[in-house]
Design an enzyme around this catalytic site. Structure first.
Site, PDB file in Angstrom:
ATOM      1  N   LYS A 101       0.865  -1.188   0.000  1.00 20.60           N
ATOM      2  CA  LYS A 101       0.000   0.000   0.000  1.00 20.60           C
ATOM      3  C   LYS A 101       0.904   1.242   0.000  1.00 20.60           C
ATOM      4  O   LYS A 101       1.904   1.288   0.718  1.00 20.60           O
ATOM      5  CB  LYS A 101      -0.896  -0.038   1.246  1.00 20.60           C
ATOM      6  CG  LYS A 101      -2.073   0.912   1.180  1.00 20.60           C
ATOM      7  CD  LYS A 101      -3.169   0.512   2.154  1.00 20.60           C
ATOM      8  CE  LYS A 101      -4.315   1.506   2.071  1.00 20.60           C
ATOM      9  NZ  LYS A 101      -5.496   1.078   2.821  1.00 20.60           N
ATOM     10  N   GLU A 107     -19.435  -5.951   9.618  1.00 22.23           N
ATOM     11  CA  GLU A 107     -20.441  -5.210  10.383  1.00 22.23           C
ATOM     12  C   GLU A 107     -21.524  -6.137  10.915  1.00 22.23           C
ATOM     13  O   GLU A 107     -22.005  -5.966  12.046  1.00 22.23           O
ATOM     14  CB  GLU A 107     -21.068  -4.112   9.514  1.00 22.23           C
ATOM     15  CG  GLU A 107     -20.150  -2.923   9.227  1.00 22.23           C
ATOM     16  CD  GLU A 107     -19.151  -3.153   8.109  1.00 22.23           C
ATOM     17  OE1 GLU A 107     -19.214  -4.232   7.456  1.00 22.23           O
ATOM     18  OE2 GLU A 107     -18.296  -2.269   7.880  1.00 22.23           O
ATOM     19  N   ARG A 111     -25.219  -2.442   6.607  1.00 24.61           N
ATOM     20  CA  ARG A 111     -24.942  -3.832   6.281  1.00 24.61           C
ATOM     21  C   ARG A 111     -25.318  -4.769   7.434  1.00 24.61           C
ATOM     22  O   ARG A 111     -25.552  -5.946   7.224  1.00 24.61           O
ATOM     23  CB  ARG A 111     -23.459  -3.998   5.941  1.00 24.61           C
ATOM     24  CG  ARG A 111     -23.159  -5.358   5.435  1.00 24.61           C
ATOM     25  CD  ARG A 111     -21.865  -5.436   4.704  1.00 24.61           C
ATOM     26  NE  ARG A 111     -21.938  -4.867   3.377  1.00 24.61           N
ATOM     27  CZ  ARG A 111     -20.945  -4.883   2.517  1.00 24.61           C
ATOM     28  NH1 ARG A 111     -19.798  -5.446   2.851  1.00 24.61           N
ATOM     29  NH2 ARG A 111     -21.062  -4.343   1.333  1.00 24.61           N
TER      30      ARG A 111
HETATM   31  C1  LIG Z   1     -18.737  -2.385   4.344  1.00 23.56           C
HETATM   32  C2  LIG Z   1     -17.582  -1.447   4.524  1.00 23.56           C
HETATM   33  N1  LIG Z   1     -17.019  -1.323   5.741  1.00 23.56           N
HETATM   34  C3  LIG Z   1     -15.977  -0.480   5.902  1.00 23.56           C
HETATM   35  C4  LIG Z   1     -15.490   0.230   4.869  1.00 23.56           C
HETATM   36  C5  LIG Z   1     -14.363   1.207   5.061  1.00 23.56           C
HETATM   37  N2  LIG Z   1     -13.168   0.808   4.350  1.00 23.56           N
HETATM   38  C6  LIG Z   1     -12.854   1.288   3.148  1.00 23.56           C
HETATM   39  S1  LIG Z   1     -11.442   0.696   2.527  1.00 23.56           S
HETATM   40  C7  LIG Z   1     -11.217  -0.258   3.879  1.00 23.56           C
HETATM   41  C8  LIG Z   1     -10.008  -1.134   3.958  1.00 23.56           C
HETATM   42  C9  LIG Z   1      -9.962  -2.051   2.815  1.00 23.56           C
HETATM   43  O1  LIG Z   1      -8.811  -2.826   2.889  1.00 23.56           O
HETATM   44  P1  LIG Z   1      -8.370  -3.634   1.628  1.00 23.56           P
HETATM   45  O2  LIG Z   1      -9.528  -4.272   0.997  1.00 23.56           O
HETATM   46  O3  LIG Z   1      -7.267  -4.515   2.050  1.00 23.56           O
HETATM   47  O4  LIG Z   1      -7.872  -2.525   0.616  1.00 23.56           O
HETATM   48  P2  LIG Z   1      -6.528  -1.657   0.683  1.00 23.56           P
HETATM   49  O5  LIG Z   1      -6.950  -0.307   1.123  1.00 23.56           O
HETATM   50  O6  LIG Z   1      -5.572  -2.310   1.591  1.00 23.56           O
HETATM   51  O7  LIG Z   1      -6.041  -1.651  -0.718  1.00 23.56           O
HETATM   52  C10 LIG Z   1     -12.236  -0.084   4.801  1.00 23.56           C
HETATM   53  C11 LIG Z   1     -12.314  -0.729   6.125  1.00 23.56           C
HETATM   54  C12 LIG Z   1     -16.124   0.089   3.626  1.00 23.56           C
HETATM   55  N3  LIG Z   1     -15.751   0.790   2.555  1.00 23.56           N
HETATM   56  N4  LIG Z   1     -17.154  -0.759   3.481  1.00 23.56           N
END
Ligand SMILES: Cc1ncc(C[n+]2csc(CCOP(=O)(O)OP(=O)(O)O)c2C)c(N)n1
Ligand SMILES: CC(=O)[C@@H](O)[C@H](O)COP(=O)(O)O
Ligand SMILES: [Mg+2]
Length: 642
Positions: free
Chosen positions: A289, A375, A403
């Site tokens: 990242k 969630e 959700r």
């Molecule tokens: C249902 C839901 N819960 C929480 C989030 C907030 N959120 C957005 S990106 C993220 C992290 C995602 O991690 P990953 O899939 O590993 O992607 P990266 O940012 O590491 O590329 C979170 C918790 C969301 N978008 N949707």
């Protein structure tokens, strides 16, 4: 503003088809240029930076090998899609990202045929890809045609149940489709949970390669160290699973892990998979990242989201704050409450910083639970914590709590369990736009029997509501508060336990009563000041509770005023609807009360500043003033002209 990067090869790319003209080494160069362009654009707009930087090579490779938009490329969450937007005809608008009238910060169907499925909430991509694959095989048709379906999902997003529901279904159906697991060992915060540890074990130590029938032959195209990986694969087979990785058990051909920044691995492997796959394939790529931008790589969140910044130094241009954020007021109040009550615990679904639980986690690590992006589980887990005699504060953004709604109904409300819902990001949130707006929670919480629903009018009120929720044990209770700074009121030393179902009159007046629920109180006060200049002094009340309603206060306001106007940062069906129901039940309308309800309009509002979004929603001070004049039948100069 920093100078724009030189991008001679990228300048020759308007659409993905242009990539097909370049050699592999030129594609590598294009990836470098795309990274610089992404950094430069986000430095001007702010936004999600780290995730996009981590998938630059993957983005170029996927677009070079597959045939979008006929093939459907679905980015999970969509927060990593800026490089994809640059390659798909939107480079000329990339510096409008997340601005009013500009490009969305996520994938959006209405924006481009290259965004076949919109996102912003996580973990939907595998279901969507499977849907496209099945539609293709059933002879369905859509814009651009229907070819392969490719989901790109992160290691954080693959923690959510929905991803497994989709893999379960995909493995069973056996349709050709691709899931690229983008494993950067990060969510927004460092990832948590057994799944994260499992993925780490898959690539810990010697890298390995285990190619199943769908991708036979790809091994020979891989660099030497990856060919030797079979030994490691055997260790995994022996040590952890029976008969292969978890993904294989679910019916996928598992390929990887490979270095997702190495085009010499990505390109040949994707080509082979495209040629040979017959069923569902999961390609595990390891990325970083924030890759390639030192300030992002060094950041604790690996540059997940940023304000506008200076490219050479990474220094962010943040406006000075005048008041603490609601989130931090919540976090501190919870820490204070937890010091006095060892039964208080906190639950977050992968948003420990976003929900202000950082300090709580530090002080009370054994009482703080980051359940990952889960969630639904987070809500039911909280319900059982409550059943077990704890006092769980389930802290979620309004939009993500959606959700877990069945769990709120079935596991919490029906069982009358005292879960405390701390609902952050209530109302319109700004640059994240419609997907992240907290519009519906009042409507979907207040219609549940036995649920107490509060909204804080300012940061002091929020502190009272945390104390009230901590003290309330008779059933579930929720309190909501918005993104951003408070209004700057003095914070009380201790939160006061509010009487359940009692509002407060904050200003006495006549003719019209303005009954606010939540932080529109500030705009209501401003509107009232403007009305005084017109000879009208409204009564102003802060409802505090949408459920139970302060019946006495509301009926008194209705009895003593010509007009009653409710104002709330939520969709129809919320506070105003409950007030209208009360007034109707009590026959108040029979007496001629002029009642108006100011709610969010029946439309999804695109990103802009929160103030601009509330203008679109017609919920700022001027519009409250106009509503009063209209209700009282007073024509304004403007309305006469119109
Ligand atoms: C249902 C839901 N819960 C929480 C989030 C907030 N959120 C957005 S990106 C993220 C992290 C995602 O991690 P990953 O899939 O590993 O992607 P990266 O940012 O590491 O590329 C979170 C918790 C969301 N978008 N949707
Ligand atoms: C992509 C995503 O869902 C989160 O990164 C979200 O944008 C965070 O929003 P806040 O900035 O309000 O914490
Ligand atoms: Mg990740």
């Amino acid at each position: 503003m920093s100078a724009r990067p030189q991008t001679p090869l990228l300048d020759q790319v308007t659409l993905p088809e242009d990539l097909k003209r370049f050699s592999d080494s030129e594609l590598t160069q294009i990836a470098h240029e795309l990274r610089s362009e992404t950094i430069s654009a986000v430095s001007e707009t702010g936004g999600h930076l780290g995730a996009g930087l981590g998938v630059v090579e993957l983005t170029v490779a996927l677009h070079a090998v597959f045939d979008m938009p006929r093939d459907k490329l679905i980015w999970d969450v969509g927060h990593q899609c800026y490089p994809h937007k640059i390659l798909t005809g939107r480079r000329d608008r990339i510096r409008t990202l997340r601005q009013e009238g500009g490009l969305s910060g996520f994938t959006k169907r209405s924006e481009s045929v290259f965004d076949p499925f919109g996102a912003a909430h996580s973990s939907t991509s595998i279901s969507a890809a499977l849907g496209f694959a099945v539609a293709r095989d059933l002879g369905g048709q859509c814009d651009g045609g229907l070819g392969d379906a490719i989901a790109v999902i992160g290691d954080g997003s693959i923690t959510a149940g929905m991803a497994y529901e989709a893999m379960n279904n995909a493995g069973h159906l056996g349709k050709r489709m691709f899931v690229v697991l983008n494993d950067n060992d990060m969510s927004i915060a460092p990832p948590v949970g057994a799944m994260s540890e499992y993925l780490s074990r898959l690539y810990a130590g010697e890298p390995f390669q285990e190619l199943r029938s769908a991708a036979k032959g790809a091994v020979s195209l891989l660099p030497e160290p990856f060919r030797e990986g079979a030994k490691r694969a055997k260790d995994v087979l022996k040590g952890m699973t029976v008969g292969g990785t978890l993904f294989e058990q679910l019916g996928f051909s598992y390929v990887g892990p490979i270095d997702g920044h190495d085009m010499d691995q990505l390109l040949p492997l994707l080509r082979t998979l495209r040629q040979r796959a017959t069923g569902p394939v999961l390609l595990h790529v390891i990325t970083k990242k924030g890759k390639g931008y030192a300030p992002a790589e060094a950041a604790r969140d690996k540059g997940h989201a940023t304000a506008k910044f200076d490219v050479p130094t990474g220094k962010q241009h943040k406006a000075p704050s005048n008041a603490p954020s609601y989130t931090s007021v919540f976090g501190n109040a919870l820490v204070e409450a937890a010091a006095e009550d060892s039964r208080i615990c906190a639950v977050t679904a992968a948003m420990p910083d976003g929900t202000g639980l950082g300090l709580f986690a530090e002080r009370y690590p054994s009482r703080c639970f980051d359940v990952a992006i889960a969630e639904q589980h987070g809500v039911t887990f909280s319900a059982a914590l409550a059943a077990g005699g704890m006092k769980p504060f389930c802290a979620m953004y309004s939009t993500f709590l959606q959700r877990g709604y069945d769990q709120v109904v079935h596991d919490v409300a029906i069982q009358r369990l005292p879960v405390r819902f701390a609902i952050d990001r209530a109302g319109l949130v700004g640059a994240d736009g419609a997907t992240h707006a907290g519009s519906f929670d009042v409507a979907f919480m207040a219609n549940l029997p036995g649920m107490v629903v509060m909204a804080a009018a300012d940061e002091a009120e929020l502190k009272h509501m945390v104390a009230t929720a901590a003290a309330y044990d008779d059933g579930p209770i929720a309190f909501r508060y918005p993104r951003g700074e408070g209004v700057g009121v003095e914070l009380p030393e201790r939160g006061e336990v509010l009487e359940i179902g009692k509002g407060r009159v904050v200003q006495d007046g006549s003719r019209v009563a303005l009954l606010s629920f939540g932080t529109r109180l500030e705009e209501t006060r401003k509107a009232a000041e403007a009305l005084v200049a017109r000879g009208i002094t409204p009564t102003i009340a802060d409802a505090r509770f949408a459920k139970p309603l302060d019946r006495d206060m509301i009926l008194e306001l209705a009895a003593n005023h010509e007009a009653l106007i409710t104002i709330e940062e939520g969709a129809v069906g919320g506070f105003g609807s409950h007030v209208a129901q009360l007034l109707a039940d009590e026959g108040v309308f029979d007496g001629g009360l002029k009642y108006r309800s100011m709610v969010l309009p029946d439309t999804f509002i695109d990103q802009a500043s929160p103030k601009a979004m509330y203008d679109v929603a017609a919920m700022n001070a001027e519009q409250i003033e106009a509503k009063v004049l209209d209700a009282l039948g007073i024509a304004t100069l403007d309305s006469k002209r119109a």
